[in-house]
Motif scaffolding. Structure first.
Motif, PDB file in Angstrom:
ATOM      1  N   UNK A 160      43.293  34.526  41.915  1.00 15.12           N
ATOM      2  CA  UNK A 160      42.494  34.554  40.773  1.00 15.12           C
ATOM      3  C   UNK A 160      41.796  36.017  40.644  1.00 15.12           C
ATOM      4  N   UNK A 161      42.220  36.856  39.971  1.00 10.78           N
ATOM      5  CA  UNK A 161      41.422  38.754  40.121  1.00 10.78           C
ATOM      6  C   UNK A 161      40.954  39.394  38.844  1.00 10.78           C
ATOM      7  N   UNK A 162      40.294  40.147  38.572  1.00 11.73           N
ATOM      8  CA  UNK A 162      40.743  40.989  37.793  1.00 11.73           C
ATOM      9  C   UNK A 162      39.746  42.519  39.036  1.00 11.73           C
ATOM     10  N   UNK A 163      40.520  43.923  37.319  1.00  8.27           N
ATOM     11  CA  UNK A 163      39.936  44.931  38.296  1.00  8.27           C
ATOM     12  C   UNK A 163      39.057  45.349  38.174  1.00  8.27           C
ATOM     13  N   UNK A 164      38.059  44.711  37.375  1.00  7.07           N
ATOM     14  CA  UNK A 164      36.323  44.858  37.717  1.00  7.07           C
ATOM     15  C   UNK A 164      35.820  44.148  39.023  1.00  7.07           C
ATOM     16  N   UNK A 165      36.044  43.486  39.075  1.00  7.62           N
ATOM     17  CA  UNK A 165      36.182  42.918  40.691  1.00  7.62           C
ATOM     18  C   UNK A 165      35.873  43.416  42.240  1.00  7.62           C
ATOM     19  N   UNK A 166      34.871  43.687  42.753  1.00  6.53           N
ATOM     20  CA  UNK A 166      34.715  45.082  43.816  1.00  6.53           C
ATOM     21  C   UNK A 166      35.555  43.894  44.707  1.00  6.53           C
ATOM     22  N   UNK A 167      35.656  42.324  45.134  1.00  3.20           N
ATOM     23  CA  UNK A 167      36.059  42.155  45.994  1.00  3.20           C
ATOM     24  C   UNK A 167      37.718  42.108  46.282  1.00  3.20           C
ATOM     25  N   UNK A 168      37.659  41.989  44.802  1.00  2.00           N
ATOM     26  CA  UNK A 168      39.889  42.045  44.651  1.00  2.00           C
ATOM     27  C   UNK A 168      40.185  43.247  44.974  1.00  2.00           C
ATOM     28  N   UNK A 169      39.230  44.182  44.956  1.00  2.00           N
ATOM     29  CA  UNK A 169      39.962  45.214  45.244  1.00  2.00           C
ATOM     30  C   UNK A 169      40.089  45.604  46.469  1.00  2.00           C
ATOM     31  N   UNK A 170      39.277  45.581  47.252  1.00  2.00           N
ATOM     32  CA  UNK A 170      39.059  44.902  49.049  1.00  2.00           C
ATOM     33  C   UNK A 170      40.678  44.082  49.246  1.00  2.00           C
ATOM     34  N   UNK A 171      40.751  42.842  49.228  1.00  2.00           N
ATOM     35  CA  UNK A 171      41.374  41.515  49.371  1.00  2.00           C
ATOM     36  C   UNK A 171      42.979  41.721  48.613  1.00  2.00           C
ATOM     37  N   UNK A 172      42.986  42.213  47.623  1.00  2.00           N
ATOM     38  CA  UNK A 172      44.517  42.310  46.773  1.00  2.00           C
ATOM     39  C   UNK A 172      45.331  43.474  48.124  1.00  2.00           C
ATOM     40  N   UNK A 173      45.106  44.501  48.436  1.00  2.00           N
ATOM     41  CA  UNK A 173      46.486  44.719  48.995  1.00  2.00           C
ATOM     42  C   UNK A 173      46.409  44.655  50.284  1.00  2.00           C
ATOM     43  N   UNK A 174      45.452  43.499  51.068  1.00  2.00           N
ATOM     44  CA  UNK A 174      45.335  42.428  52.455  1.00  2.00           C
ATOM     45  C   UNK A 174      46.601  42.096  51.287  1.00  2.00           C
ATOM     46  N   UNK A 175      46.583  40.933  50.860  1.00  2.00           N
ATOM     47  CA  UNK A 175      46.944  40.660  50.120  1.00  2.00           C
ATOM     48  C   UNK A 175      48.795  40.808  50.403  1.00  2.00           C
ATOM     49  N   UNK A 176      48.810  42.474  49.617  1.00  2.00           N
ATOM     50  CA  UNK A 176      49.819  42.778  49.508  1.00  2.00           C
ATOM     51  C   UNK A 176      50.871  43.197  50.624  1.00  2.00           C
ATOM     52  N   UNK A 177      49.826  43.320  52.140  1.00  2.00           N
ATOM     53  CA  UNK A 177      50.578  44.039  53.457  1.00  2.00           C
ATOM     54  C   UNK A 177      50.934  41.837  53.702  1.00  2.00           C
ATOM     55  N   UNK A 178      50.204  40.563  53.484  1.00  2.00           N
ATOM     56  CA  UNK A 178      50.776  40.131  53.822  1.00  2.00           C
ATOM     57  C   UNK A 178      51.823  39.478  53.247  1.00  2.00           C
ATOM     58  N   UNK A 179      51.848  39.239  51.601  1.00  2.00           N
ATOM     59  CA  UNK A 179      53.318  39.232  51.191  1.00  2.00           C
ATOM     60  C   UNK A 179      54.473  39.328  51.894  1.00  2.00           C
ATOM     61  N   UNK A 180      54.571  41.273  51.573  1.00  2.00           N
ATOM     62  CA  UNK A 180      55.360  41.728  52.327  1.00  2.00           C
ATOM     63  C   UNK A 180      56.210  41.630  53.333  1.00  2.00           C
TER      64      UNK A 180
END
Length: 190
Positions: free
Chosen positions: A79-99
């Motif tokens: 659960x994320x929002x573009x306005x959320x600072x921690x989301x900007x950190x974790x989402x690219x890391x989630x992409x790495x795990x997803x890949x």
């Protein structure tokens, strides 16, 4: 005194979504409140797991999605929002795990909540090169379906086992290492 209280509350709101130790609850009548973050995911023992609620919605950019599409796989719901600072950190890391795990029976689904415009969410996904799908849920209806976990705090992440049961819950930013550890454990279950 009233202005000082308002200023302090405003600063707390800004700090809450930029810190790794707290998450912001965005579905309590439209107001924000802070909840304690869980810094690492504890896997819920299989005998104690509850079934995740069924949900459906519209994907960012269009198209329908139903939670039935997650059946039989381990799933990571973020659960994320573009306005959320921690989301900007974790989402690219989630992409790495997803890949790394998408071919191992693991699905990722983002749930974009409380966004003022779908364009902001689409720009966020493009900026960070996110390949896994996200539901556009501006009113937080799917988050409300998971309110017992509490997915109403942003960011929140819920890991579902192959039987569509809640296996782990995070509030706040998730480290890539911890997410990998939890996924390895849930994938290893028979």
């Amino acid at each position: 005194m009233r202005r000082l209280t308002g200023a302090v509350l405003g600063l707390l709101l800004l700090a809450g979504c930029s810190s790794g130790s707290e998450a912001v609850d965005v579905n309590n009548g439209g107001e924000f409140r802070f909840v304690a973050a869980t810094p690492s995911g504890e896997v819920i023992p299989p005998a104690e797991r509850a079934s995740a609620p069924e949900f459906s919605g519209t994907l960012l950019g269009g198209g329908a999605f139903s939670s039935e599409e997650l059946a039989g796989d381990v799933a990571v719901l973020n659960f994320w929002g573009s306005w959320c600072g921690p989301c900007r950190v974790e989402t690219p890391e989630f992409q790495e795990v997803y890949a790394d795990v998408r071919d191992d029976g693991v699905q990722f689904l983002g749930l974009n909540v409380k966004e003022t415009s779908e364009q902001f969410a689409l720009a966020f996904v493009e900026r960070f090169g996110i390949e896994f799908p996200s539901l556009y849920d501006p009113r937080g209806e799917v988050a409300l379906a998971f309110r017992d976990y509490p997915a109403t705090a942003i960011p929140s992440t819920i890991v579902l086992d192959r039987d569509h049961r809640v296996a782990a819950v995070y509030t706040g930013e998730v480290s890539q290492e911890d997410l990998r550890r939890v996924l390895d454990r849930v994938l290893g279950e028979v």
